[in-house]
Design an enzyme around this catalytic site. Structure first.
Site: not given
Lengths: 283, 407
Positions: B385, B96, B118
């Site tokens: 990830s 991210k 969010e």
């Protein structure tokens, strides 16, 4: 399709605004969600609104994810969905309404997905046949006009565009290009039912929009009282009230969320007060 | 459907990948969305922006992340050679941050003084709170109460980093509703606020911009696998919620016809139960959160609640570029259940000493499913990830272990 075509779409909206202009006053536009709190009570409210003084009715198409709405209208959508409201029933209610009232314009308001899922062509045809005059679809800006705006115009339904304080003079002509019926000025940057704009700001914004269009200008978001409605009626062609009406529904539910006996009267009495406020203002 | 000459040209000027994407946005926000698009176009062509982003990615995030040959996993499965792209080793523990670094630099250039975001699993929330701490910009994170409960460690991290957490109590109380609330905040604070979208979905330009920022994953893999094996991989596997880690890995390989590409979506308790988040397998095209995408919806076009053991995949839609790649057949998308993902979680933890995020475990699970039947010279790259520390409460609950009591 060009602007002339958009303006040539004639519905009850044009007639109603012309009549009110002759009368020298602004319109009261009332928003309620179809089927709130249940189909039967919602229909009674809908049928009672013209008698209570609503000049134009915005009928909300319930949606699970109303992103531009504040808590009041979110809750009304949830109530209607929980009670089993569907797009087909919403259109049926318009059809039923039209058996008694063939003059009061009805504008369906909501979000695109339920319409898209229903099928655009079928929706336009069914809505027209049911007696719908206009559409306000919050998440369809002019950038997405080919989705529903152009098909609606082709099918003889007005497509009403929202303009906001963020819509500057450079962008306004684009927004108004295929606008018809009226222009809806969202008077605050925010969601429905949360804040009110200052009268002077609304006045300035309406004047600015009028420099770009001859369409009637309605102002909404944040009008909660008859006095507020009167203020807007003195500067705009229509005052839109939504959350404050919907809150009367909320306030008249029992503990199980069912309509109390006096609910419809409460909603219509409040509407009457709003109408009195708007009618006091002569132009 | 005609195959294009390249799969990497999208979106078109109006933000569409085929019929997907677009700008389904309330008028109040539309001018802001155009501002973001313009600012991004300028920034990405500005060498100063490119240089600054590269600096933070290497010195702050710790890129490049390793491409690690999972030898014990490979040996156990007895087939394809499995490499893990170690995005879990990035600062903040997931991919991210690749995106939040890019967008915070953009928000700064635009003169914005407040950030909103969010988050589902909290990884994007943490990555946002982190860069906001770094650049001294206040931030507000919207997170569903269901996710706040199951991702408590991330909530605490965000708070320590100085973020304000706004619990979202409506609807499914997860990512979809957090997104609604963030949009409502943005529309109410248009002058000051930048909406730092966490995945490759939403209104244009976000799906394109987030993809661009995440493409560093696939670009590194290309170089690293050439160095390790002297050729491109045969198969890529990544998990998909909104789809940002997957598109970041996939995009640089889309035009390499020999590379098979597989995305895994969350099948929750099983497709037949209706409790899942498999938008491509079980959804239909619809419009939500600013874009057309595959969506889980009922027979009246109402959006359904998704269900997954993994908070980051618990979303009823999927980014528009994935929808297009699905329809055009370039990428294969497969469902993976909670049970399969949990099994993969434990397997990787025990075999390799790597605790994967439950999201990433969905990718591992599919690799475990197909690797045994592939030859030993078959090279597979799986995107790891994120790391799984945040998921320990959830995993413990599935094992009947109460954390801190009877460990």
């Amino acid at each position: 399709m060009n602007a002339i075509t958009a303006k040539s779409v004639e519905t009850r909206l044009g007639k109603r605004f012309a009549a009110l202009k002759a009368e020298g006053r602004a319109a009261l536009v009332t928003f309620v969600t179809a089927g709130d709190p249940d189909a039967q009570t919602g229909l009674k409210i809908l049928q009672g609104l013209p008698g209570a003084g609503a000049d134009i009715i915005e009928l909300g198409m319930p949606f699970s994810d109303p992103m531009a709405d504040g808590p009041s209208i979110q809750a009304s959508s949830q109530r209607a969905l929980a009670a089993g409201m569907t797009m087909k029933q919403t259109l049926d209610q318009v059809r039923t309404f039209r058996t008694q009232d063939n003059d009061t314009p009805i504008v369906l308001m909501g979000y695109y997905n339920p319409v898209y899922f229903y099928g655009v062509e079928k929706f336009v045809a069914d809505a027209k046949e049911a007696g719908v005059d206009g559409l306000i679809i919050v998440d369809l800006p002019p950038e997405e006009e080919s989705e529903l705006c152009l098909p609606a115009l082709k099918g003889g339904i007005n497509f009403i565009y929202l303009t906001a304080p963020t819509t500057d003079d450079k962008r306004l002509p684009r927004v108004l290009e295929n606008a018809s019926g009226f222009v809806y000025y969202v008077s605050i940057t925010g969601v429905t039912g949360t804040a009110s704009a200052a009268k002077a700001d609304v006045d300035a914004a309406v004047s600015r929009i009028r420099r770009h269009t001859d369409l009637p200008v309605a102002v909404g978001f944040g009008i909660t009282t008859p006095e507020g409605a009167a203020d807007v009626a003195s500067v705009a062609d229509a005052a839109v009230v939504g959350s404050a009406i919907v809150n009367r529904v909320r306030d008249n539910l029992d503990e199980q969320g069912r309509a109390k006996p006096g609910l419809v009267d409460e909603v219509l009495n409040f509407t009457k007060k709003l109408a009195d406020g708007v009618r006091k203002v002569k132009k | 459907m005609n195959k294009p000459n390249t799969f990497r040209e999208g979106p078109d000027e109006t933000g569409h990948f085929g019929i997907f994407g677009g700008q389904f946005v309330a008028e109040t926000l539309m001018p802001l969305v155009h501002d973001v698009a313009e600012a991004y176009e300028t920034a990405k062509n500005d060498p100063e922006f490119v240089k600054e982003k590269a600096y933070y990615l290497s010195q702050y995030v710790g890129r490049p992340s390793p491409l690690y040959l999972a030898q014990r996993l490979t040996d156990k499965l007895g087939g394809a050679k499995i490499y893990l792209k170690r995005e879990d080793l990035n600062h903040t523990g997931a991919h991210k941050v690749n995106n939040t670094i890019g967008q915070i630099l953009l928000a700064k250039r635009m003169g914005k003084t407040r950030i909103i975001a969010e988050t589902g699993a909290g990884q994007h929330g943490v990555a946002t709170a982190t860069v906001c701490a770094l650049f001294d910009i206040p931030c507000t994170i919207y997170m569903g109460t269901k996710d706040i409960e199951r991702q408590a460690p991330n909530v605490f991290r965000m708070k320590m980093l100085g973020a304000e957490i706004k619990p979202v109590t409506v609807g499914s109380c997860s990512l979809k509703d957090a997104m609604n609330e963030a949009i409502r905040d943005w529309v109410s604070n248009v002058d000051t606020t930048y909406f730092l979208v966490g995945t490759a979905a939403g209104m244009h330009p976000f799906p394109m911009m987030v993809r661009d920022f995440q493409c560093v994953i696939g670009e590194e893999v290309r170089e690293q696998i050439m160095e390790a094996e002297g050729r491109l991989p045969d198969t890529l596997v990544a998990c998909i919620g909104g789809g940002s880690n997957a598109i970041g890995l996939f995009h640089p390989f889309l035009d390499d016809a020999d590379v098979k590409i597989i995305g895994t979506e969350a099948a929750g308790k099983g497709l037949e139960t209706g409790l899942h988040a498999a938008s491509l397998t079980a959804g239909q095209p619809g419009v939500l959160h600013g874009n057309r995408m595959y969506l889980l919806q009922d027979e009246d076009g109402q959006i359904m609640e998704a269900d997954s053991v993994s908070a980051g995949l618990d979303y009823p839609g999927i980014g528009p570029e994935h929808c297009w790649l699905h329809d055009i057949g370039r990428v294969e998308y497969v469902p993976v259940t909670d049970a399969e993902a949990l099994d993969a979680f434990h397997t990787l933890t025990k075999l390799e000493g790597i605790i994967p995020a439950l999201e990433s475990s969905h990718a591992i699970a599919h690799a475990m499913k197909i690797a045994p039947d592939l030859p030993q010279d078959h090279i597979m790259v799986v995107n790891l990830s994120g790391r799984g520390d945040k998921d320990l409460n959830t995993v413990a609950a599935t094992m009947g272990v109460e954390m801190g009591v009877n460990l």
